[in-house]
Design a protein around this motif. Sequence first.
Motif, short mmCIF file in Angstrom:
data_model
loop_
_atom_site.label_atom_id
_atom_site.label_comp_id
_atom_site.label_asym_id
_atom_site.label_seq_id
_atom_site.Cartn_x
_atom_site.Cartn_y
_atom_site.Cartn_z
N ALA A 146 -0.77 3.55 -0.80
CA ALA A 146 -0.51 3.34 -2.22
C ALA A 146 -0.63 1.86 -2.56
N VAL A 147 -1.25 1.59 -3.71
CA VAL A 147 -1.35 0.23 -4.23
C VAL A 147 -0.10 -0.02 -5.07
N GLN A 148 0.71 -0.97 -4.68
CA GLN A 148 2.02 -1.17 -5.30
C GLN A 148 1.94 -2.08 -6.52
N ASP A 149 1.18 -1.64 -7.54
CA ASP A 149 1.10 -2.44 -8.76
C ASP A 149 1.30 -1.59 -10.01
N GLY A 150 1.78 -0.36 -9.83
CA GLY A 150 2.01 0.52 -10.96
C GLY A 150 0.79 1.27 -11.44
N SER A 151 -0.37 1.05 -10.83
CA SER A 151 -1.61 1.69 -11.30
C SER A 151 -1.81 3.09 -10.71
N GLU A 152 -1.03 3.43 -9.69
CA GLU A 152 -1.20 4.69 -8.95
C GLU A 152 -2.59 4.81 -8.34
N GLN A 153 -3.16 3.69 -7.98
CA GLN A 153 -4.39 3.69 -7.20
C GLN A 153 -4.07 3.84 -5.73
N ARG A 154 -5.05 4.32 -4.96
CA ARG A 154 -4.88 4.54 -3.53
C ARG A 154 -6.03 3.88 -2.77
N LEU A 155 -5.68 3.21 -1.69
CA LEU A 155 -6.68 2.66 -0.78
C LEU A 155 -6.86 3.65 0.37
N SER A 156 -8.06 4.20 0.51
CA SER A 156 -8.37 5.13 1.59
C SER A 156 -9.20 4.40 2.65
N VAL A 157 -8.82 4.56 3.90
CA VAL A 157 -9.47 3.86 5.01
C VAL A 157 -9.78 4.85 6.12
N ILE A 158 -11.00 4.77 6.65
CA ILE A 158 -11.43 5.61 7.76
C ILE A 158 -11.57 4.75 9.01
N THR A 159 -10.98 5.19 10.12
CA THR A 159 -11.13 4.48 11.39
C THR A 159 -11.54 5.49 12.47
N PRO A 160 -12.27 5.05 13.48
CA PRO A 160 -12.72 5.98 14.52
C PRO A 160 -11.57 6.42 15.42
#
Length: 281
Positions: free
Chosen positions: A244-258
């Motif tokens: 979760a992006v903690q700025d009130g925007s309710e955006q999400r950072l999705s990350v893929i790792t092997p």
Amino acid sequence: MPAPRATNRPELSAFLRAMRARVQPDDVGLPEMSRRRTPGLRRQEVAQLAAVSIDWYIRLEQGRVGVPGAAVLDSVAEALKLTEAERHHLHLIARGEAPPRQHVPAPASPSLRTLLHSMPTTPAWILDFRFDVLAHNAAAVALFGPGFAIGTNTAEPLFLDPGARAFQLDWTRIAREHVGNLRANLTRHPDDPRLKTLIAGLRRQSTDFAAWWDDQTVQERTNGTKRLLHPTAGVLTLRYDVLAVQDGSEQRLSVITPAGADTENALRSLVFPPLGLRAVN
């Protein structure tokens, strides 16, 4: 407030016929199967693109459906490639009221975009609560293909693209996670028109989505493991984290790792292909 009502059925009929006539099959990805007596799309093709029955669309074009819903009108507007002004006009003549305000996604912050591009071998992207892609890095495009673009929605192809099940080897689990997240997001944003239109469209067009939506699936997808069958890299076992992006925007950072050395090497080869496999400009 009075209930909406159809106010100009003759104009609705004329408007829909005119809009249909100007759209060519190749404008919407349909093959030109045979010579057409009249220009534009057939009624059946508009119905197919809008995910409504041909009988319903014919009655709409003839002004015989009473008061059509706002979401289904938006589906017709999308099928006919209407501008925002034309969509507004369609709602006025079909329902007697202005349409819900179209959502314009808030952009990802400059710092988040810098963070994405600082991870050249790690696929990463930013989503809003509607699963609209706000930003991504080159590694994400290398993994998911050029169709993974800013402004697209990740839930729609998961349920509506026939190739998604072949690509996502754990499709059922991943798809159910998306349903659960969308239900949780709708609870927080019950009046968001873009989110409501997205969910209504998926319920109409995907029997799986409709069944899982009706069984009240709710969950917050935060991390896990999944397998992809990439057309050139083969089977990839990947870990995913949603932050979760903690700025009130309710955006999400999705990350893929092997999840292993083989997948790590395959990911690296997708992002930095050998010189002999790179396209020559």
